[in-house]
Design a protein around this motif. Sequence first.
Motif, short mmCIF file in Angstrom:
data_model
loop_
_atom_site.label_atom_id
_atom_site.label_comp_id
_atom_site.label_asym_id
_atom_site.label_seq_id
_atom_site.Cartn_x
_atom_site.Cartn_y
_atom_site.Cartn_z
N TYR A 52 0.82 -1.21 0.00
CA TYR A 52 0.00 0.00 0.00
C TYR A 52 0.86 1.27 0.00
N THR A 53 2.09 1.15 0.51
CA THR A 53 2.96 2.33 0.60
C THR A 53 3.46 2.78 -0.79
N GLN A 54 3.35 1.89 -1.78
CA GLN A 54 3.84 2.21 -3.12
C GLN A 54 2.76 2.75 -4.04
N GLY A 55 1.53 2.82 -3.54
CA GLY A 55 0.42 3.29 -4.35
C GLY A 55 -0.26 4.51 -3.77
N GLY A 293 -10.64 -0.04 -4.77
CA GLY A 293 -9.63 -0.90 -4.15
C GLY A 293 -9.94 -2.38 -4.19
N GLY A 294 -11.06 -2.75 -4.80
CA GLY A 294 -11.44 -4.15 -4.86
C GLY A 294 -11.06 -4.80 -6.19
N ILE A 295 -10.87 -6.11 -6.16
CA ILE A 295 -10.71 -6.92 -7.37
C ILE A 295 -11.48 -8.22 -7.14
N THR A 296 -12.32 -8.60 -8.11
CA THR A 296 -12.99 -9.89 -8.08
C THR A 296 -12.36 -10.78 -9.13
N VAL A 297 -12.15 -12.05 -8.80
CA VAL A 297 -11.45 -12.99 -9.67
C VAL A 297 -12.24 -14.28 -9.81
N PHE A 308 -9.22 -6.68 -1.33
CA PHE A 308 -9.45 -5.24 -1.11
C PHE A 308 -8.23 -4.59 -0.49
N SER A 309 -7.78 -3.53 -1.11
CA SER A 309 -6.75 -2.64 -0.58
C SER A 309 -6.83 -1.38 -1.44
N PRO A 310 -7.21 -0.25 -0.86
CA PRO A 310 -7.54 0.94 -1.67
C PRO A 310 -6.37 1.70 -2.27
N SER A 311 -5.13 1.33 -1.93
CA SER A 311 -3.98 2.00 -2.51
C SER A 311 -3.73 1.43 -3.91
N LEU A 312 -3.80 2.30 -4.92
CA LEU A 312 -3.81 1.86 -6.32
C LEU A 312 -2.50 2.12 -7.04
N ASP A 313 -2.24 1.32 -8.10
CA ASP A 313 -1.10 1.58 -8.97
C ASP A 313 -1.50 2.61 -10.03
N GLN A 314 -0.62 2.86 -11.01
CA GLN A 314 -0.87 3.90 -12.01
C GLN A 314 -2.01 3.55 -12.95
N GLY A 316 -4.88 2.15 -11.84
CA GLY A 316 -6.14 2.18 -11.09
C GLY A 316 -6.48 0.85 -10.46
N ASN A 317 -5.50 -0.07 -10.39
CA ASN A 317 -5.72 -1.38 -9.78
C ASN A 317 -5.07 -1.44 -8.39
N SER A 318 -5.71 -2.17 -7.48
CA SER A 318 -5.17 -2.33 -6.13
C SER A 318 -3.80 -2.99 -6.18
N LEU A 319 -2.81 -2.33 -5.61
CA LEU A 319 -1.44 -2.85 -5.62
C LEU A 319 -1.29 -4.12 -4.77
N ALA A 320 -1.65 -4.02 -3.51
CA ALA A 320 -1.55 -5.18 -2.63
C ALA A 320 -2.50 -6.27 -3.11
N GLY A 321 -3.66 -5.86 -3.59
CA GLY A 321 -4.64 -6.82 -4.11
C GLY A 321 -4.07 -7.64 -5.25
N TYR A 322 -3.44 -6.98 -6.19
CA TYR A 322 -2.82 -7.67 -7.32
C TYR A 322 -1.78 -8.68 -6.85
N HIS A 323 -0.94 -8.27 -5.93
CA HIS A 323 0.14 -9.16 -5.48
C HIS A 323 -0.39 -10.33 -4.66
N MET A 324 -1.49 -10.14 -3.93
CA MET A 324 -2.10 -11.26 -3.22
C MET A 324 -2.66 -12.28 -4.21
N ILE A 325 -3.33 -11.79 -5.24
CA ILE A 325 -3.88 -12.67 -6.27
C ILE A 325 -2.76 -13.41 -6.99
N LEU A 326 -1.71 -12.69 -7.33
CA LEU A 326 -0.57 -13.27 -8.03
C LEU A 326 0.06 -14.41 -7.22
N ASP A 327 0.26 -14.18 -5.93
CA ASP A 327 0.86 -15.21 -5.07
C ASP A 327 -0.04 -16.44 -4.95
N LEU A 328 -1.34 -16.21 -4.80
CA LEU A 328 -2.28 -17.33 -4.69
C LEU A 328 -2.31 -18.13 -6.00
#
Length: 337
Positions: A52-55, A293-297, A308-314, A316-328
């Motif tokens: 979240y600190t990067q978004g 900050g949400g993503i449904t998959v 859900f994590s409201p801090s977004l990348d450039q 408009g996607n949740s940064l932490a959300g993306y990385h959680m999905i990627l790891d799973l």
Amino acid sequence: MKNNSFLFSAKGICTAAFLSLNTIVYAQKTADISTISEKTLNTILEKNRAYYTQGKVADYIPELGKMDAKAIAFSVVDKNGKIFNTGDVSKKFTMQSISKIISLMVAVNEKGEAHIFDKMGYFGSDKPFNHFSNLETTGKPLNPMMNAGAILTTSLISGDGEKPFLKILDMVRYITKNQTIEYNKSVYESEKATGHRNRGMFYIMKNSGLISGNEDQLDNYFKQCSIELTAEDLAKIGYFFANQCVRFDGDAAYKNTDMAKLVESQMLTAGMYEFSGEYSRTVGLPSKSGVGGGITVSVPGKIGIGVFSPSLDQHGNSLAGYHMILDLAKQYGLSIF
């Protein structure tokens, strides 16, 4: 000849050993999906919490700027409809663009796919979600996942006043089996007051004859974006489309394999805005994000995921959300490719 036979035998043994080793390595990389647990999700969440600190929280809609950047939640509905949650799972946030997959379903159920897509394309895009794209040239939106296409989609749902919005809200409540879901009136008013680009798209499409109604139709779009829910609700939505539009509890009132394929294909093609191509390569799953900050998959035929994590990348996607999905996705080999 003996030497050659030995050489071929050696090659065969080496090839077999190499393939076996590859199989073992692959098996080590991916876990059995049935072993997903809250502990699994929590481990992934904690690993990615600091992203979240990067978004940045979306603030172009003033009310969205009030979200707590540190909030984070992770939810999965497994193949049997069992729900696993971790993090700030009771934290509510607005659907924003995630609502577009619901309005698409409602519109196509009413009018048919041919009628809806006669007025827009199936294309992806390298442009942001609020880009005018080719509205001023061909007059048609690129797809129903960008704002222009979503505004048009909602305008095609039958009914006067807020009836089209209420149909979308009712569908969200049905899929999640959560009748308490409402829209956030403060966010709606904020979106309406600042939605000048969306208003511009609305009137360009009205000018080209794609839209015939008044701004009530645009208000319905602002309201659907303002629907509030949780990461668990998003996981249930992901499950619904992953499983032929059958609800997580087995309710098959809307079962429709073709509808699920349509929505999932749009999620994969354009659900993550202009990041969709790269996301398909890294995650490889039909997904839809929102600037709330949400993503449904959807993992086709299997599970639903909500983050859900409201801090977004450039994009408009949740940064932490993306990385959680990627790891799973990596841990369980979930990519469809």
